[in-house]
Design a protein around this motif. Structure first.
Motif: not given
Length: 764
Positions: A637, A639-641, A643-644, A652, A672, A674, A735-736
């Protein structure tokens, strides 16, 4: 019939003799009939009959006619008559004379044009071009030009046209060469070489001179081959003489070129020194050259350092074992009014070095004392209104050499007096201070050496004082160690007060080393902590590394935690990431898993997944070994944050806009970042949408049930990989992919009509 036409013209001219058209037609007709005398007389009659304002229509035909036939005298006379009325056509006349070989008259006329200030060439030639043409003509045809004084004309040009001296001198020499007067031509070349002032003219003349000598030699040898004389020995002697003359000319070239440069600027010191080198095997010429240079050069106009000439002159006598003469030259050199004080100081130093080379050490010190003596009228070092003799006593070059001589051959008392005098004059340099201190230390006067350093510290400011402080502190620590710790600390505090960040690192490290060796550990740590804030930004990470290493050695690794925290806080991201990874690894080794995880979470905010893959790999490896499913999910979570936060791609931003629109209309988007559909991709938004739908259902309880059963999925959850790992606490996860939630309980929910609009009927 031609005669009838001629008679008709004659009768017409009785009444129309003022009309040029009739005369022109009549003359053209006669020219075609090739009646030379009658045509010439008719042209003359036309010129007499027509007014002067109409003559310009007749003269071109007349000149064309007389040039058509070999009537040179007639043509010349016609040209002369025309020039009385049209002098601007003189150039055509000169060209015609040259074409028929009457060069003498052509040169005379050309000379008249050159001397005529009001003459304007129709062909755009300048007066200089006409002059050059005249010189070329008379120099190449000496046997045909008799009415002019060729040498006088060319020498007049030498005075008027100074930018073409090379060509004019070569033209004059060429005139005598073609006249067969070789010795006179050689004299002209020699005179030219000795008078020109530019390298271009010199090169042109010298090349012509060398070519002239080669031509004379080759013609003589060819003559000997074709017509051998009765006395071959005399011919051989003549050839040897000519060859020797040619070789002598080539050997003289550097000296002649140097003479040209000195005529161009007689105040060029470097050229005078080069001239001396050219006379390396002629002592008398060398002395004459030095004497001439000293008498010629004006110091204020000199190019180069005048003192070099005097010193070179004195060294010349020294190399020839004439020491007294050398001293005489040096003595005269000290009286010259040089441009700069440094020039006079160099003369004094060279004089003293000469005495040292001959082991006259006392004389050298006497010279230095004499050179540094206070003048009767003192002046500032940079006061250009005063002569250099009144300012040389403040030259640090002289005092430095004086101090070196006293150190080598004097006593301790005299040497200290020299150094103290330098300090009193306030002309010392940091190197002088250091030399003074080291000299006193070598003689075991340690406190006097430290006093000298103190005086040096008071004289200079940063950054010049850095070398003095560095030497002073190092010597003081080596001398006393921990015996005078408080005094040493005071010195360090005094040195660090106002110290620029560029020079602070070494002093702080020296200070900390002192505390470690002779003081308290907590004082050393305090010094390291101060150093991390006082040095340059690019040096901070290096100081933190030293700080951490020393803290771990003294107190243990647990005391490095606040240091790590401060380093992560103050260092830039690239170094902070490195310290964060080391900090987390330290906590992991100590068994503080939660603290390590918190460090990873803090550092993640400065690690872009696209560029800092090593950090995320390290965190993933940490979670695989020490985490569980919840911690892995939290890592992903975060990491996604992150990355965003770093992502700036269009897809995005579009997904975010769609998600925001879904929140406003009561729907959710499953896109998502992606761009793929995913059941659990945006869990929080789905929960919010479900709560909104439940609220609407409660508001519509009175309405008929038109609901649709919403289920999350009929797909069974994926089998966990925990059972496949050897360590039950170790999780291998990509990760995915994410662990799926447990099967949700199926509930029946009511959906309001506004969601579907007019898509469904009530019974459906």
């Amino acid at each position: 019939m031609y005669e009838d036409v001629n008679n008709a013209h004659e009768r017409a001219l009785v009444f129309m003799h003022k009309m040029p058209r009739i005369w022109i037609d009549y003359c053209k007709l006669l020219v075609d009939q090739i009646k030379l005398t009658r045509t010439r007389r008719t042209f003359d009659r036309a010129l007499r009959a027509l007014p002067i304002t109409q003559h310009y229509r007749v003269w071109p035909l007349y000149l064309k006619f007389v040039k058509k036939y070999p009537m040179h005298e007639t043509a010349v006379r016609v040209h002369r008559r025309m020039l009385k009325l049209q002098p601007e056509d003189s150039e055509d006349y000169v060209e015609y004379l040259i074409s028929i070989g009457r060069l003498d008259e052509a040169c005379v006329k050309l000379a008249q044009l050159v001397n005529d200030e009001h003459f304007i060439s129709k062909r755009g030639k300048s007066n200089h071009a006409l002059w050059h043409e005249l010189c070329t003509l008379i120099s190449r045809n000496p046997d045909k030009v008799h009415s002019l004084n060729v040498e006088a004309i060319i020498r007049g040009g030498l005075k008027r046209f100074t930018d073409q001296l090379g060509q004019l001198w070569c033209a004059l020499a060429d005139y005598y060469t073609r006249s067969g007067l070789f010795e006179r031509a050689r004299d002209i070349y020699e005179e030219a070489i000795e008078t020109v002032t530019t390298v271009r003219d010199f090169t042109q003349i010298f090349d012509a001179y060398a070519q002239f000598e080669e031509t004379v030699i080759s013609s003589k040898m060819e003559q000997m081959t074709n017509n051998p004389s009765e006395d071959p020995e005399e011919d051989d002697l003549d050839i040897e003489l000519r060859l020797a003359r040619f070789e002598h000319l080539m050997d003289r070239r550097p000296l002649l070129l140097n003479s040209v440069l000195l005529r161009q600027n007689p105040h060029n010191v470097l050229e005078w020194l080069k001239r001396v080198e050219l006379f390396k095997d002629q002592p008398r010429e060398i002395i004459n050259t030095y004497t001439e240079a000293i008498q010629t050069i004006d110091v204020k106009k000199s190019v180069g350092k005048m003192n070099n000439l005097w010193v070179s002159f004195a060294k010349f006598y020294e190399t020839n074992d004439q020491i007294e003469d050398s001293r005489t030259i040096f003595n005269k050199a000290t009286l010259v009014l040089y441009k700069a004080v440094d020039d006079l100081a160099s003369v004094w130093c060279e004089w003293a070095e000469m005495e040292i080379r001959h082991e006259n050490y006392d004389a050298a010190m006497v010279l230095m004392k004499r050179a540094t003596a206070l003048p009767s009228k003192r002046a500032g070092f940079f006061d250009n209104t005063e002569p250099v003799q009144n300012r040389v006593y403040r030259s640090i070059k002289l005092w430095s050499m004086y101090a070196d001589l006293e150190e080598s051959f004097g006593t301790l008392k005299t040497c200290k007096a020299v150094y103290n005098k330098i300090l009193d004059l306030r002309i010392a340099t940091p190197q002088i201070i250091i030399n003074y201190g080291m000299f006193l230390e070598e003689n075991n006067y340690f406190e006097d050496a430290f006093k000298a350093y103190e005086r040096g510290v008071a004289l200079f400011k940063w950054p010049n004082v850095y070398d003095i402080w560095n030497t002073y502190l190092s010597k003081f620590i080596n001398r006393y160690g921990g015996k005078k710790l408080e005094r040493t600390r005071d010195l360090f505090e005094q040195a660090l007060d106002g110290c620029p960040a560029k020079y602070a690192k070494h002093l702080y490290l020296l200070y900390a080393k002192l505390e470690e060796d002779y003081g308290l550990s907590r004082h050393a740590m305090a010094v390291y902590e101060r150093a991390t804030s006082a040095v340059l930004p690019e040096q901070k990470h290096e100081l933190f590394n030293i700080y951490l290493r020393r803290a771990a050695e003294i107190y243990g690794v647990t005391h490095t935690r606040p240091i790590y925290e401060k380093a992560i806080e103050v260092l830039p991201d690239e170094h902070a990431r490195d310290f964060s990874l080391r900090f987390a690894d330290l906590e992991r080794k100590l068994g503080e898993i939660d603290r390590a995880r918190a460090i990873y979470a803090h550092c993640s905010q400065m690690c872009d997944p696209r560029t800092s893959a090593n950090f995320w790999d390290a965190w993933k490896s940490f979670e695989v070994k020490h985490g569980n499913e919840d911690t892995v999910r939290e890592m992903l979570r975060i990491k996604r944050s992150v990355q965003a936060t770093y992502n700036t791609q269009v897809n995005y931003m579009s997904a975010q806009m769609l998600a925001t629109a879904g929140n406003l209309t009561g729907t959710t988007s499953d896109l998502t970042p992606d761009g793929n559909l995913e059941n659990d991709g945006m869990k929080l938004l789905e929960q919010k949408a479900a709560s909104q739908a439940a609220a609407r259902a409660n508001a519509d309880d009175m309405k008929p049930n038109k609901g649709i059963l919403f289920v999350r999925s009929d797909k069974p959850p994926m089998e966990s990989e925990i059972n496949q790992a050897q360590n039950p606490d170790e999780i291998d996860i990509d990760d995915d992919s994410e662990p799926e939630e447990e099967m949700a309980v199926i509930q029946r929910k009511v959906v309001p009509d506004e969601v579907f609009g007019g898509m469904k009927k009530d019974e459906d």
